[in-house]
Each structure stands twice: as structure tokens, then as C-alpha cells.
Design a protein around this motif. Structure first.
Motif, mmCIF file in Angstrom:
data_model
loop_
_atom_site.group_PDB
_atom_site.id
_atom_site.type_symbol
_atom_site.label_atom_id
_atom_site.label_comp_id
_atom_site.label_asym_id
_atom_site.label_seq_id
_atom_site.Cartn_x
_atom_site.Cartn_y
_atom_site.Cartn_z
ATOM 1 N N GLY A 78 0.809 -1.203 0.000
ATOM 2 C CA GLY A 78 0.000 0.000 0.000
ATOM 3 C C GLY A 78 0.843 1.253 0.000
ATOM 4 N N LYS A 146 -8.413 -6.056 -2.239
ATOM 5 C CA LYS A 146 -7.832 -5.076 -3.150
ATOM 6 C C LYS A 146 -7.498 -5.737 -4.492
ATOM 7 N N GLY A 149 -3.856 -3.072 -5.277
ATOM 8 C CA GLY A 149 -3.759 -2.127 -4.176
ATOM 9 C C GLY A 149 -4.944 -1.209 -3.987
ATOM 10 N N SER A 151 -9.283 -0.667 -3.531
ATOM 11 C CA SER A 151 -10.442 -1.365 -2.982
ATOM 12 C C SER A 151 -11.326 -1.905 -4.098
ATOM 13 N N SER A 174 -3.723 -2.665 8.991
ATOM 14 C CA SER A 174 -3.218 -2.066 7.756
ATOM 15 C C SER A 174 -3.612 -0.601 7.652
ATOM 16 N N TYR A 178 -3.252 1.018 3.992
ATOM 17 C CA TYR A 178 -4.412 0.964 3.107
ATOM 18 C C TYR A 178 -5.623 1.751 3.591
ATOM 19 N N ILE A 186 -5.175 -7.722 4.808
ATOM 20 C CA ILE A 186 -5.488 -7.283 3.458
ATOM 21 C C ILE A 186 -5.185 -8.422 2.490
ATOM 22 N N ASN A 188 -4.613 -8.764 -1.429
ATOM 23 C CA ASN A 188 -4.378 -7.956 -2.623
ATOM 24 C C ASN A 188 -4.168 -8.861 -3.829
#
Length: 729
Positions: A78, A146, A149, A151, A174, A178, A186, A188
Motif C-alpha cells: 500500500g 484489493k 492495491g 479497494s 493495515s 491501506y 489485506i 491484494n
């Protein structure tokens, strides 16, 4: 830190240092650790090269035949940019697309099932979708999923894995990296990008009891100086599943393009479309206080659970674009935008079991929901020196909006009564009044505007520190069907991150870190008496001390962590409330060791202590947090015989301890162990590379319960045979 290891590809061979651990492999074997499915026919050669003190050997395959190299030794962090896993003061786990194939992975559950910190909360074989907890904490499917990176809406959705080069799991908080997100971590998904050399592959797959998959993956460059690149993935899946009334239909298309405008400036564009429908789904089961506890999962007649009117469908589309500019050798900047939309249609049932005989009432909830996400992010990353001190700085800003639309219908708010049934006998239940409400209203809109900055200060070649801070303006509006705002929340938090890192050698790091985070507040479900009450954001903080090492013949990871998180739960009066603190303290350790040129062992363990503190309700105070096992153990053994190098076989499994179903700890699901068996064989047919894979997941057909959301349980997937063949040409 966990990485992938892919046979026959030298860049992957070093990268596989998957799941480092403080435990030696001999200890893992001696305590009977369960074993895994991930196979890799090339690790023996890599180990032999290491024994000789040489670099890893190149594989005698032309570049045009090789898939693009996934950077399994790096992870997107992030606001920290991209870093080597061993150089980050956080726990991470990266799985490449080739490793996903060896695991027969179709969801993130499959990707991370051998991570000891991960425990499954539901599986899409029977439930709406696959979900998991990390260190006992659920992944936030509205904020913590994500794509590159940014949403992405993934509420009760399984993102197909074929369009992605690797999937990265950041364990724990995070907030700085993020923004808003639950402390579970997270996930990703990194899009596949154009390949410098032509790449073409076709895969056909099979899953019992009759699901067939066809996939095409094409990549390359064209034009003057090959300035234009493309990557295309197409997938079709269709067939009857092993569950009663079960059928799955899935279609996926993704396209990634880039244009190298100059040697320093690149423009990227990507698009993704996915549609998946599953018949025979179940929202979950609840057991009342008069049910006499939760019965043995192996005694349940699975055909008695779902009905012909039960199905679940999701459709999503995404568009992203960005510019990446190399300002100088040490500085680069990027800006990117992503729009994503998800349509979700459910027509599945919640079964409430009211007595020890297994009699239940079946309530079908039928509705449509929609989610719209937009992200804009800009970042500058660079390096400079002040005297003898080196700096790696990141400065950025971003804006994100999320809009949710819900059905205003009986099927969503109250559900349809299908009748009564029994867990042990099959009964056909229908209701002609069932319909999916198509009239949607804006239920919620949230926005986040953020600026952030970090500096990784290197004092010496061994000692460095990370200082990071994010400022966020958060706004949340909740509406009723008449467009009236029923609740409103705004906050402007500052979330810092602090870490100290010491390199014990070039391949190892000891670290201590502190992270703060906020997550979107919870909301009462339509089964709660105070539905649709919505609460403000929850605050969390995390302390972690860890060690990572990544050597040629062994790797290890150890993390001691402590997390305090604001608590929301369903109380004993069936009201959803926000009160007190959830406390998680534990050890997350894993590792691997090449015993010989033919044998390799790996495994991991997590010990977790959870407790509810500062709770007003005496029925909850001091109790274990729901959905969090106290003990998890994983492991696997891989065998790559010297007399038949193209073949790799693997045997593995996982132990998960018992878990509380509800906040008051009145019910528990028991511990369980599952095993898997897999094999892979690489050969050439008519001069083209072909890889055959086959395996059995849940080898001994272990039936068990999983639990989620602090109120209900789901049944596990059954034994499944899987096979695939990939032609690369």
C-alpha cells in the motif's frame, strides 16, 4: 513471510521459501504435523545447487515457453510501495499463479489453507462464498479486498484467480498502508500484465462430481519496439457439484494492456468481468438453546439442507487505468484509477434448528444488492541520503467512494417461509411466492480522502526504522428506502505506523512494529432484532515482534502479536451491539527445510489466546472471541524422485482447534483435521510443454463445521477429486 516455490522455474525456486518458521522440520515431523499438497518438481535441483555453493541453475526451456515471472519475493504494501517480504516489518504471505495451479486453487481459501494463521469460516461448495479468518479475525470483504492495491467490492463474492499473477496476504492491521479495514488483514490481487515474450497456454480441468473448466491465457507485445503489450484470460466453468441440487456456472474475461510511451513513461489499462452462479447454496444454520448443542457433522444428511429454489449469483466488472513515470534512477511516480461494480443476487436459506431431533424451520432470503466503488490514487516514491543516513520515502494521496444499494423487498427484510424439515431426512420444500426484489434503494455511501507519508530510515547497513502516518477524512451515510438519512458518521483520524528493523544477515530481519487502524462499523443483520441498526467505525491497535529469514535451503518466520479491537457482536437477546474490546495474543510460526535432493518438509503452528474485555454484558465478559481457534497446525511433505524428475508428489493437511460459535460461548464447533494428496507430471507432447496435475482434497472425507459472524455455522466441503492438463505453446 511466505512465498511460492514452482518447479522447473529458477526464479520461483528461490522464491518458494514459503512459510518460514522457528520450528525445525525434524520437530514438525516428530510431533506429527499434518502434510501438504503443494508440489514442486524442481526444488530438488535447487537444493543440490545450494549444496554445491552455486547459484540456482537455469532451466533448459526457451524464454518464449516460460510464463512471466511472478515476484513472489516482493509484496505490495500500500502506502509503503513494493518491498521485499524479508524487508517488511509485517507478516506476509504471497502465492503466485503457478502455485495456485499446483494447489488446485479456485478461491483465496485454497491459496492460504496451509498458512497456520488462516482458518476457514465458509466454503462455496455449500455456502454463498469462501471466507477465512486470519489469527482469528475475519477479512473485511467491503474494505480489505484489493486489486492492484485499490479497494474492490467483494461482499460474499469469490474473485476468480485466473486473471491474477499473484495474491498477497498482509496479516494484521493495515491502517497506514491501506486506510480503513478490519485487523484480519489485506488480500491484494495482482493483475496479470503483458509479457515481454509471447506466452500462450490452454488448460482443461475437472472437479468431482462433474465440473469442467476451460481456460486460455495469452500474452505478448507488438508494434514498433514492442511498445504495446497485452494479456488476455478467458475462463468457462460448468457442471454439477458434489452437493445436493448443486451446479456451478462461471465465466471470466480479463484484458490488460500497456503502452510504453517513452522508456520512462508507461500507460496501463485493464478490464475484468466475472459472473458466477451456484445452485444448492445455504446461507447458514443456527442452533437454538433447545437444540441440545451442535450435532456431529458426519451424521447430517447433506441432501436435507438445500432446496431447488436455493441459488446464489454474483456478477462483477472492473476497469482500471494508470500512468507510471520513472523520474530518475531513484525516483518514480504513479497515478491510477479504478471503477468496480458488483451485482449480487441471493435466494438461499437460513435453517434454524429448534430441538435435539434435528427439526428446523427453513427461511429463504431472496434479494438483489449492488456495490459501486471508485478509487483514485497518486504516489511518489524515492531514495536519498542525508550524510550517512539513507531514506526511502513515500508520499501519496487517495480518494475512495463506496455506494451500496439494497432491495426493498419482503425477501430481504423478512424472508419467505419454506416450511419445516429435518437434518437427517430429505424433505422437498418450496414457496411459489418467492421472488427477488428488483427495486433497489441507496442503503449506504462512504467516502475516504487520505494523505500519507512514510520514511524508512537506514541508520547503518543493519539497523533501520519505519515512520509512517496517514490522515483520513471518513464519511458514512446510511439511508432508508425513502432516501432519508437514518445514521451519519464522520471522522478524521490519524493512523500512525512505527517499526524498528535489524538485519542479522543479508537474508534475515528482526523487527518490532506498532500499527493503528480503523474499520467500517458493523450493522445488524436481518436476523437481529435491531435490524437495520448501523454503528460507527471500530478502532484497533497492534503490537508485533517478529523474525524472518530466507536462505537457499531453509526459511523461517516467527511473529508474536497482540491486537486490541473494538467489539461488535450479537448478544444473548439477539441484538447486535458494539461494546468493549476483543483481545488477541498469539504466536504465528512456520518454516521449510530441504532435507535431501528428493525430500522437502514444511509446516507451521499458531497458538492464539482471545478474550472479551471491558464488556458491559456479564455473559460476554472474559469469554473467548467467536470464530478463533486456539491452536492450528499445518505441514506437508514433498517427494521429487531422482529417478523421475518430472514427477512430484505431495501429501499434506491441517489441524484446526475448536471455535466458539457465539460471543457468549454457549456453543462450540469441534476441532478437525483434513488431509490432501496431489501429484504433478511435466512432459512434452509434439514438442510442446504439457503439465498434468491430479489430486484429492479432503482425502478422508472429513465432515466438520465452520463458524462465522458470531451466530451461525456452515458445513465443510466433501472429498473432491481434481485434475487438470495445461498445454503451453
Amino acid at each position: 513471510m511466505q512465498k511460492s516455490f514452482i518447479a522447473g522455474r529458477p526464479a520461483f525456486a528461490r522464491a518458494q521459501r514459503r512459510a518460514p518458521s522457528l520450528l525445525s522440520a525434524g520437530l514438525l515431523v516428530s510431533v506429527g504435523l499434518t502434510l501438504s499438497t503443494l508440489s514442486s518438481s524442481g526444488w530438488a535441483q535447487a537444493a543440490a545447487a545450494s549444496d554445491a555453493g552455486a547459484t540456482l541453475p537455469a532451466v533448459k526451456v526457451s524464454a518464449a515457453k516460460d510464463a512471466p515471472v511472478a515476484q513472489a519475493d516482493t509484496v505490495g504494501a500500500g502506502a509503503l510501495g513494493t518491498r521485499k517480504q524479508v524487508d517488511t516489518p509485517f507478516s506476509t504471505h504471497v502465492v503466485t499463479s503457478d502455485e495456485a495451479k499446483d494447489l488446485f486453487a479456485t478461491t483465496s481459501n485454497d491459496l492460504f489453507k496451509y498458512d497456520p494463521a488462516v482458518s476457514i469460516s465458509s466454503d462455496n461448495a455449500l455456502a454463498e462464498n469462501s471466507m477465512f479468518n486470519v489469527r482469528g479475525m475475519p477479512i473485511d470483504t467491503l474494505n480489505s479486498i484489493k486489486v492492484d492495491g485499490q479497494s474492490f467490492p467483494s461482499w460474499d463474492t469469490d474473485l476468480s484467480l485466473e486473471p491474477f499473477e499473484q495474491v498477497e496476504l498482509l496479516k494484521g492491521l493495515s491502517g497506514f498502508m491501506y486506510g480503513f479495514g478490519a485487523p484480519g488483514g489485506i488480500v491484494n490481487y495482482v493483475m496479470k500484465r503483458p509479457t515481454d515474450d509471447p506466452y500462450r497456454s490452454v488448460t482443461v480441468g475437472y472437479k468431482s462430481a462433474g465440473v469442467f473448466t476451460e481456460a486460455i491465457d495469452l500474452g505478448g507485445r507488438f508494434g514498433n519496439d514492442k511498445r504495446f503489450g497485452f494479456r488476455l484470460n478467458l475462463v468457462n466453468e460448468d457442471g454439477n457439484t458434489a452437493e445436493a441440487n448443486g451446479h456451478v456456472r462461471r465465466k471470466v474475461a480479463s484484458l490488460a494492456l500497456d503502452f510504453r510511451i517513452t522508456p520512462d513513461l508507461t500507460w496501463t489499462v485493464d478490464a475484468l468481468y466475472q459472473k458466477r452462479k451456484t445452485n444448492g447454496t445455504l446461507f447458514g444454520l443456527g442452533f437454538g438453546s433447545t437444540a441440545g448443542g451442535i450435532p456431529d457433522a458426519s451424521t447430517i444428511n447433506r441432501a436435507a439442507l438445500t432446496q431447488p429454489q436455493n441459488y446464489y449469483q454474483t456478477e462483477m466488472a472492473s476497469f482500471g487505468t494508470g500512468l507510471d513515470y520513472r523520474l530518475s534512477e531513484n525516483w518514480h511516480a504513479n497515478v491510477k484509477y479504478r471503477f468496480a461494480k458488483e451485482n449480487r443476487t441471493n435466494s438461499d436459506s437460513f435453517l434454524y434448528v429448534g430441538d435435539s431431533a434435528g427439526n428446523y424451520t427453513n427461511t429463504l432470503y431472496a434479494a438483489m444488492t449492488r456495490y459501486f466503488y471508485q478509487n483514485v490514487d497518486a504516489m511518489v516514491q524515492g531514495k536519498f541520503e542525508t550524510g550517512s543516513i539513507k531514506h526511502d520515502v513515500v508520499v501519496g494521496a487517495g480518494f475512495e467512494s463506496q455506494t451500496s444499494e439494497y432491495s426493498n423487498s419482503t425477501g430481504w427484510n423478512l424472508g419467505y417461509a419454506l416450511g419445516t424439515g429435518n437434518l437427517y431426512t430429505t424433505t422437498l420444500l418450496t414457496n411459489d411466492e418467492v421472488s427477488v426484489g428488483s427495486e433497489l434503494y441507496r442503503q449506504q455511501r462512504t467516502t475516504q480522502a487520505a494523505v500519507y507519508a512514510s520514511d524508512t530510515v537506514q541508520f547503518t547497513s543493519r539497523l533501520s526504522a519505519l515512520l509512517g502516518v496517514r490522515y483520513t477524512q471518513y464519511r458514512q451515510n446510511v439511508y432508508d428506502p425513502s432516501a432519508t438519512i437514518t445514521s451519519q458518521y464522520s471522522a478524521s483520524p490519524v493512523t500512525p505506523t512505527l517499526a524498528l528493523m535489524f538485519k542479522t544477515d543479508p537474508y534475515s530481519t528482526v523487527y518490532a512494529s506498532y500499527v493503528q487502524s480503523l474499520e467500517q462499523g458493523g450493522a445488524a443483520a436481518n436476523t437481529n432484532l435491531n435490524y437495520p441498526a448501523t454503528f460507527g467505525p471500530l478502532r484497533s491497535k497492534q503490537y508485533e515482534i517478529g523474525y524472518k529469514t530466507d536462505h537457499s535451503k531453509w526459511g523461517a518466520n516467527l511473529a508474536l502479536f497482540h491486537v486490541d479491537q473494538d467489539y461488535n457482536y450479537t448478544n444473548t437477546s439477539n441484538y447486535f451491539v458494539q461494546d468493549g474490546t476483543k483481545r488477541y495474543t498469539g504466536v504465528d510460526a512456520s518454516g521449510w527445510l530441504a532435507l535431501t535432493n528428493e525430500w522437502r518438509v514444511m509446516g507451521g503452528v499458531m497458538w492464539l489466546d482471545t478474550k472479551a474485555v471491558d464488556i458491559d454484558d456479564p455473559n460476554i465478559e472474559g469469554k473467548r472471541v467467536y470464530g478463533a481457534p486456539r491452536f492450528t497446525v499445518t505441514g506437508r511433505v514433498e517427494y521429487n524422485p531422482a529417478y523421475l524428475r518430472p514427477l512430484t508428489v505431495a501429501f499434506g493437511g491441517k489441524y484446526v482447534g475448536n471455535q466458539a460459535v457465539d460471543a457468549a460461548n454457549t456453543q462450540f464447533v469441534p476441532a478437525y483435521v483434513t488431509y490432501d494428496l496431489s501429484g504433478r507430471y511435466e512432459t512434452k507432447i509434439a514438442g510442446q510443454d504439457v503439465t498434468f496435475r491430479a489430486g484429492i482434497n479432503n482425502l478422508f472425507n472429513r465432515r466438520y463445521w465452520t463458524t462465522a459472524w458470531g451466530s451461525f455455522v456452515s458445513l465443510s466441503a466433501t472429498r473432491t477429486a481434481v485434475a487438470s492438463a495445461t498445454l503451453q505453446f
